[in-house]
Structure formats: structure tokens, C-alpha cells
Design an enzyme around this catalytic site. Sequence first.
Site, short mmCIF file in Angstrom:
data_model
loop_
_atom_site.label_atom_id
_atom_site.label_comp_id
_atom_site.label_asym_id
_atom_site.label_seq_id
_atom_site.Cartn_x
_atom_site.Cartn_y
_atom_site.Cartn_z
N ASP A 41 -1.27 63.05 -1.11
CA ASP A 41 -1.77 62.25 -0.09
C ASP A 41 -1.15 61.28 0.70
O ASP A 41 -1.34 60.68 1.47
CB ASP A 41 -3.05 61.55 -0.24
CG ASP A 41 -2.74 60.74 -0.92
OD1 ASP A 41 -1.80 60.18 -1.75
OD2 ASP A 41 -3.70 59.92 -1.69
N HIS A 246 26.10 59.79 13.68
CA HIS A 246 24.94 59.10 12.99
C HIS A 246 24.53 58.52 12.00
O HIS A 246 23.60 59.55 11.06
CB HIS A 246 23.81 60.73 13.47
CG HIS A 246 23.49 60.53 15.14
ND1 HIS A 246 23.80 61.56 15.81
CD2 HIS A 246 23.47 60.37 16.15
CE1 HIS A 246 23.45 61.74 16.89
NE2 HIS A 246 23.42 60.29 16.97
N ASP A 263 23.99 49.59 15.15
CA ASP A 263 23.31 50.11 15.91
C ASP A 263 21.93 49.72 15.55
O ASP A 263 21.11 50.31 14.69
CB ASP A 263 23.61 51.80 16.12
CG ASP A 263 23.19 51.71 17.96
OD1 ASP A 263 21.89 51.48 17.74
OD2 ASP A 263 23.20 53.02 18.27
N ASP A 274 17.61 48.89 22.09
CA ASP A 274 18.52 49.37 21.56
C ASP A 274 19.81 48.51 21.78
O ASP A 274 20.44 48.46 22.95
CB ASP A 274 18.74 50.38 22.83
CG ASP A 274 19.47 52.01 21.83
OD1 ASP A 274 20.15 51.77 20.69
OD2 ASP A 274 19.43 52.47 22.71
N HIS A 355 30.06 59.93 23.60
CA HIS A 355 29.21 60.33 23.76
C HIS A 355 29.51 59.72 24.76
O HIS A 355 29.55 59.31 25.22
CB HIS A 355 28.12 59.80 22.26
CG HIS A 355 28.61 58.75 21.95
ND1 HIS A 355 28.20 57.84 22.96
CD2 HIS A 355 29.38 57.62 21.40
CE1 HIS A 355 28.99 55.89 22.40
NE2 HIS A 355 29.41 56.55 21.29
N HIS A 359 21.73 55.86 28.43
CA HIS A 359 20.32 56.89 28.30
C HIS A 359 19.01 56.08 28.94
O HIS A 359 19.09 54.03 28.87
CB HIS A 359 20.05 57.61 27.34
CG HIS A 359 20.31 56.26 26.75
ND1 HIS A 359 19.28 55.64 25.68
CD2 HIS A 359 21.14 56.39 25.45
CE1 HIS A 359 19.52 55.21 24.81
NE2 HIS A 359 20.39 55.69 23.90
N HIS A 366 14.60 57.02 24.10
CA HIS A 366 15.83 57.60 24.83
C HIS A 366 14.62 58.49 25.56
O HIS A 366 13.94 59.18 25.72
CB HIS A 366 16.85 58.79 24.12
CG HIS A 366 17.81 58.82 22.76
ND1 HIS A 366 18.18 59.40 21.96
CD2 HIS A 366 18.53 57.41 22.39
CE1 HIS A 366 19.17 58.61 21.01
NE2 HIS A 366 19.33 57.96 21.82
N GLU A 384 27.15 51.92 26.81
CA GLU A 384 27.36 51.38 25.18
C GLU A 384 28.26 52.88 25.31
O GLU A 384 28.73 53.96 24.60
CB GLU A 384 26.48 52.09 24.20
CG GLU A 384 25.41 53.96 25.07
CD GLU A 384 23.90 54.16 23.95
OE1 GLU A 384 24.59 54.48 22.46
OE2 GLU A 384 22.61 54.47 24.24
N TYR A 388 36.55 55.03 18.52
CA TYR A 388 36.04 55.46 17.43
C TYR A 388 37.20 57.10 16.88
O TYR A 388 38.42 56.81 17.51
CB TYR A 388 34.65 56.46 17.40
CG TYR A 388 34.00 56.19 17.51
CD1 TYR A 388 32.61 55.40 17.00
CD2 TYR A 388 33.56 57.02 19.02
CE1 TYR A 388 31.68 55.03 17.66
CE2 TYR A 388 32.26 56.07 19.46
CZ TYR A 388 31.10 55.38 19.48
OH TYR A 388 30.09 54.44 19.57
N ARG A 397 31.73 49.95 19.03
CA ARG A 397 30.61 50.32 20.01
C ARG A 397 30.28 49.47 20.31
O ARG A 397 29.64 47.97 19.21
CB ARG A 397 29.21 51.73 19.71
CG ARG A 397 28.72 52.18 20.38
CD ARG A 397 27.78 53.42 20.46
NE ARG A 397 27.08 53.44 19.23
CZ ARG A 397 27.26 53.61 18.47
NH1 ARG A 397 28.29 54.90 18.09
NH2 ARG A 397 25.95 54.02 17.41
N GLU A 399 26.14 47.29 22.87
CA GLU A 399 25.48 47.96 23.98
C GLU A 399 24.62 47.54 23.72
O GLU A 399 24.24 46.24 23.30
CB GLU A 399 24.84 49.60 22.60
CG GLU A 399 23.56 50.08 23.20
CD GLU A 399 22.45 51.57 23.13
OE1 GLU A 399 23.19 51.58 21.57
OE2 GLU A 399 22.23 51.87 23.30
N1 GLY Z 1 20.09 53.57 19.14
C1 GLY Z 1 20.15 55.08 19.85
C2 GLY Z 1 21.61 55.47 20.83
O1 GLY Z 1 22.09 54.26 20.52
O2 GLY Z 1 21.37 56.60 21.73
MN MN Z 2 21.77 52.56 20.12
MN MN Z 3 22.20 54.03 22.78
#
Ligand code: GLY
Ligand code: MN
Ligand code: MN
Length: 430
Positions: A41, A246, A263, A274, A355, A359, A366, A384, A388, A397, A399
Site C-alpha cells: 500500500d 546522470h 547539480d 537548477d 550536453h 533549457h 526542463h 550550464e 568532462y 560544470r 549552472e
Molecule cells: N539538473 C538537470 C539539468 O541540469 O538539466
Molecule cells: Mn542542473
Molecule cells: Mn539544467
Amino acid sequence: MRYQPLPASFYQKTRANFMAQMEGNSLAVFNSNDIYPVSADSTLPFEQHRDIFYLSGVDQEESILVLFPNAVEAKHREVLFLRETNEHIAVWEGAKLTKAQATALTGIKTVYWLSDFKRVFQELATHCDTFYFNTNEHYRQAVETETREDRFIAACKKEYPAHRVAKSNPILQQLRSVKAQEEIAQIQMACDITEKGFRRLLSFVKPGVWEYEIEAELAHEFIRHRSKGFAYTPIIAAGNNANVLHYTENNCQCKAGDLLLMDVAAEYGNYASDLTRTIPVSGTFTPRQRAVYEAILRVKKAATKLLVPGTLWKEYHVEVGRIMTSELLGLGLLDKVDVKNEDPQSPAYKRYFMHGTSHHMGLDTHDYGLLHLPMEANMVFTVEPGIYIPEEGFGVRLEDDVVVQAQGEPLNLMDNIPIEVEEIEDLMNA
Ligand code: GLY
Ligand code: MN
Ligand code: MN
């Protein structure tokens, strides 16, 4: 409520904006998310679907919003259906919205209990020709589960096979991508809570600390400032873990000399922030770490300046790629031959920066936004860039979240969060 909700006037505006784009004799329906099961449950904590939240402020399961601009009866232009509360639910689950509370929260005058849905909806359906359904058209979506919305759409199509259907999602993608001042204030609140978490860490991180201990510090600081917690699964990655984009296990020990990529950011009132920061576990960058860090910081600053009205997301990424290429040459990670021979579809810089740079950010981390449309004032983007380098045992990184301005450079909502090398080192060694 843990958070301060936006005023009903905000939701009245979002609904008016949405209805202004509906065509013909149509109605639109928006469902809450399910409460997702674990097993036996147990359930995951409830997360409201961001679209019904954006249009109503209702943060409660099993709610349904119907918008019908040409409804025969004026009271049915905006209708909310809520799970009826009772004494049993009040004792076991706590307070749910009453009709009066729902009206005060949302500005919607007509509130029914869910038990009336079938009857009322049947009447509304006979008065309209088209149903606007809300499917998920986010460019990153990869959903395998059937949502409450999906089940509703399937049942509705079966019950009313002669109705035409239309799409709500493109309207929402466009509306939600341009933030109202009230929303920017909520995002700023999330950023400010994130700042408190990050500052707490600067005096906490030392050689020997575990990544999950850092996660615990952040969760503590976020929740005590009225956040539900992380806006997304946190990445706390020491050393080479930073090179797994990730990485979310957060189960390693931070060693002297490591860089630590985090992050990590708080939500507030269902709005995300973010953030990424990369700090030296020992409190001081090595010369090589510092060189890479400062290269990323320059890319971030240059990229931010490009986020102005009229910029196209695709062209922006090409330009940031050029800036990054020049930094990678300076760092000796690429040479001129790599760049000369590169495939434009897969430029050489992608080996170290694989990447996107930005965004949309908002109710979803996102967030919604139609990427082929030019940038507009009051869109919120992350910036961001990262480099690497598994062969050197670290990744960097940085951001921040910024708001596109009608004139001038974007407003950085994370301007108060330490980022310069000296600032970070001073705070870590204070
Ligand atoms: N934390 C997810 C990104 O930076 O897009
Ligand atoms: Mn992020
Ligand atoms: Mn991000």
C-alpha cells in the site's frame, strides 16, 4: 500550506490566456497526476501535474479542471471538480480543499465534487463540438506509464466518439515558457533557498565526507526553508563520478584533491531552480582544475550574454560550441587538426561537452518551451556549460538560472550564489 501560493488573480490570467487561444465551440480538460504506487500500500509522494497547477493553483490529487469559453451557462466557463472530503479523510489524510477554499485559491466560482463529474460533463459535452486534450509533447518526454490524463482521454474518446479533438499542449508550451512576474518571484525564492543550501556546504565539505552526507545537509536546509526538497534528483559527484552525467547514487567518499560537482537545487511552491557548482574538496583548486574551471566560467558568462530576445535556441548552441571550442584549444584538450577535421554534425568539442547549454526552467526543471521560436523577454533559461575529462579524473560544470530581459543582459537569479574561484576558496577556508 508549506509555501505561499500565488494570488487567484494569477490563475485567472493564465486561464484567460489559455481560453483566448481555444478555437471553435470547444472545451478543455486538465487532470491531476495519479499518486504513483510503490508496492503493497505504499505510494510515492504526490506531485501535482504542472498544467492543472499552472491554470488553477490546485495542488490536490484527483482534481479536474474544465475550461469552456462558450459554455451555455456562464457559470460553466470555468469549472473545478474536487475529491469530496469527509470526516474519515480528514482524520486519516488531513484537510482537503473545501469548495470555498478552492474558490479563494483559484478564482473559480463553480466547484463541484468529483461525484458530480459524469453528470455535469455529459451536459457540457453535448453543448460542444471539440475537446482539447492535454497530451505530453515535451521534446524530452519518454513516458512509459499511462497517466490519469491518458486514461481520461481514452475513456472520453470512447464515450463521445463523434467529438473532434484538439491539442492543449502547444498552447501551454508557449504560455508557460514566458513567465509572469509572480512566477519569477517563486523561482527566485527557490534559487534563494538553493543559495542557503550551497553556502551551508561550503563550510561542511572536507576530505573524507561522503556524497550522501552532503545530500542530507542540503535536504535539511531546503526543507527548513519551506521547500519540499530537491527540484530534481540531486547529482553529488566527487572525482570521476562527475564524468557520469546522470550520476545520482551519491554514495562515494570525497577525497583530498578531488573536485566535487554538485547539480543540486530546491523547489519552492512547485517551481524549480537548477544549480550546478563544482568545488575543490580540500578547499583549494589545483592549477589545472582552476584553469578548466575558469574556462567554463568564461563560457558561462559569454553564453549568458547571448540569451536575449530574438535568439534562436539552435543558433545559440552553435555559437556556444564555437566559444567552447576555443577554450578547449586553450586548455590543450583539442588541437587545431581536431577542429579542422571535425564533422559539423558532431563537432570536436562534443568529446568534452556532450550536453546542451540551456533549457527552459520553471514549473518543470526542463520546462515547457517551443525551441523553434525565438527567445522572448521573461523566458527563464539555465546556462550550464561543462567540461568532462575522465583521463584527468574530474569534470566541471557551472549552472545558473537567468531571465531574458526586454533590454540588456539577462537577469541572473543566482547572482548571489558564490561562483568565482577566490570566493569559493575563501568561504571554504574561513
Ligand atoms: N539538473 C538537470 C539539468 O541540469 O538539466
Ligand atoms: Mn542542473
Ligand atoms: Mn539544467
